[in-house]
Write a protein that holds these residues in place. Sequence first.
Motif, PDB file in Angstrom:
ATOM      1  N   ALA A  59      10.359  19.313  66.398  1.00  0.00           N
ATOM      2  CA  ALA A  59       9.074  18.444  67.129  1.00  0.00           C
ATOM      3  C   ALA A  59       7.748  18.782  66.443  1.00  0.00           C
ATOM      4  O   ALA A  59       6.948  17.725  66.089  1.00  0.00           O
ATOM      5  CB  ALA A  59       9.132  18.841  68.483  1.00  0.00           C
ATOM      6  N   GLU A  60       7.611  20.182  66.131  1.00  0.00           N
ATOM      7  CA  GLU A  60       6.367  20.150  65.492  1.00  0.00           C
ATOM      8  C   GLU A  60       6.127  20.009  64.280  1.00  0.00           C
ATOM      9  O   GLU A  60       5.133  19.132  63.716  1.00  0.00           O
ATOM     10  CB  GLU A  60       6.189  21.862  65.373  1.00  0.00           C
ATOM     11  CG  GLU A  60       4.712  22.204  64.782  1.00  0.00           C
ATOM     12  CD  GLU A  60       4.468  23.730  64.678  1.00  0.00           C
ATOM     13  OE1 GLU A  60       3.487  24.194  64.612  1.00  0.00           O
ATOM     14  OE2 GLU A  60       5.592  24.451  65.106  1.00  0.00           O
ATOM     15  N   GLY A  61       7.194  19.745  63.453  1.00  0.00           N
ATOM     16  CA  GLY A  61       7.162  19.000  62.101  1.00  0.00           C
ATOM     17  C   GLY A  61       7.046  17.912  62.032  1.00  0.00           C
ATOM     18  O   GLY A  61       6.360  17.202  61.310  1.00  0.00           O
ATOM     19  N   PHE A  62       7.432  16.847  63.264  1.00  0.00           N
ATOM     20  CA  PHE A  62       6.962  15.550  63.085  1.00  0.00           C
ATOM     21  C   PHE A  62       5.594  15.396  63.624  1.00  0.00           C
ATOM     22  O   PHE A  62       4.800  14.638  63.046  1.00  0.00           O
ATOM     23  CB  PHE A  62       7.809  14.864  64.195  1.00  0.00           C
ATOM     24  CG  PHE A  62       9.297  14.310  63.653  1.00  0.00           C
ATOM     25  CD1 PHE A  62       9.521  13.318  62.917  1.00  0.00           C
ATOM     26  CD2 PHE A  62      10.418  15.157  64.233  1.00  0.00           C
ATOM     27  CE1 PHE A  62      10.710  12.818  62.485  1.00  0.00           C
ATOM     28  CE2 PHE A  62      11.625  14.606  63.532  1.00  0.00           C
ATOM     29  CZ  PHE A  62      11.676  13.623  62.589  1.00  0.00           C
ATOM     30  N   GLN A  63       4.842  16.402  64.554  1.00  0.00           N
ATOM     31  CA  GLN A  63       3.627  16.218  64.599  1.00  0.00           C
ATOM     32  C   GLN A  63       2.710  16.687  63.483  1.00  0.00           C
ATOM     33  O   GLN A  63       1.734  15.858  63.284  1.00  0.00           O
ATOM     34  CB  GLN A  63       3.182  17.196  65.955  1.00  0.00           C
ATOM     35  CG  GLN A  63       3.818  16.910  67.271  1.00  0.00           C
ATOM     36  CD  GLN A  63       3.643  18.201  68.443  1.00  0.00           C
ATOM     37  OE1 GLN A  63       3.415  19.145  67.856  1.00  0.00           O
ATOM     38  NE2 GLN A  63       3.896  17.769  69.403  1.00  0.00           N
ATOM     39  N   GLN A  64       3.093  17.563  62.765  1.00  0.00           N
ATOM     40  CA  GLN A  64       2.563  17.675  61.544  1.00  0.00           C
ATOM     41  C   GLN A  64       2.375  16.704  60.587  1.00  0.00           C
ATOM     42  O   GLN A  64       1.463  16.415  59.842  1.00  0.00           O
ATOM     43  CB  GLN A  64       3.119  19.224  60.923  1.00  0.00           C
ATOM     44  CG  GLN A  64       2.835  20.309  61.594  1.00  0.00           C
ATOM     45  CD  GLN A  64       3.916  21.646  60.985  1.00  0.00           C
ATOM     46  OE1 GLN A  64       4.862  21.054  60.336  1.00  0.00           O
ATOM     47  NE2 GLN A  64       3.362  22.792  61.418  1.00  0.00           N
TER      48      GLN A  64
END
Length: 192
Positions: free
Chosen positions: A30-35
């Motif tokens: 999920a954080e990767g998509f936010q980044q």
Amino acid sequence: MTTVGLIRHGSTAWNKEGRVQGHTDNPLDAEGFQQAALIAERLSGEQWDYIYSSDLLRAQQTAEVIAKRLGIELAGIVPGIREMYAGLIEGTTQQERIERWGPDWKTLELGLETPEASEIRGSQAIEELAEKHPGCNILIVSHGVILRSILRKLIPELDGTVLLKNTSITRITKSGTSWHCDLYNCAEHLEI
């Protein structure tokens, strides 16, 4: 002059666990998509003509988020910029490597791709894209270790010892036959 923006993919669960990914085809977390959304927003104020990705899922997912925000199609998948093959250490943490092979595991033959092989493979892929799109601005979404190998080959004087952050951008330019770096490992978009 041809400009290439080298972007490391967004984060994955294995990044957080400290596991070597290599050719293992992990998705973004999920954080990767936010980044990816944050770097896409940052790049939206700039002119980019093409975007290419490694053939591994985490890079493709990052590239797709960026391409959508920039309103450009993903121009292609480039196997030559996939992460270095990590042999027997793929999927392991530092502690697991020490437990399996001892503290000197780095001196053992564990089937890893050599730095020289990755430098040649990766730099050839970048040179081919630059030749295909002379004078253009090209984004390339790839992986931390192979990107540093590429930079070692194209710009030997560059200090690439600092590990690349997830979704960091490194901007290089080619003028004639020479490559130069004017931005390295920039992740200011993550500091919001």
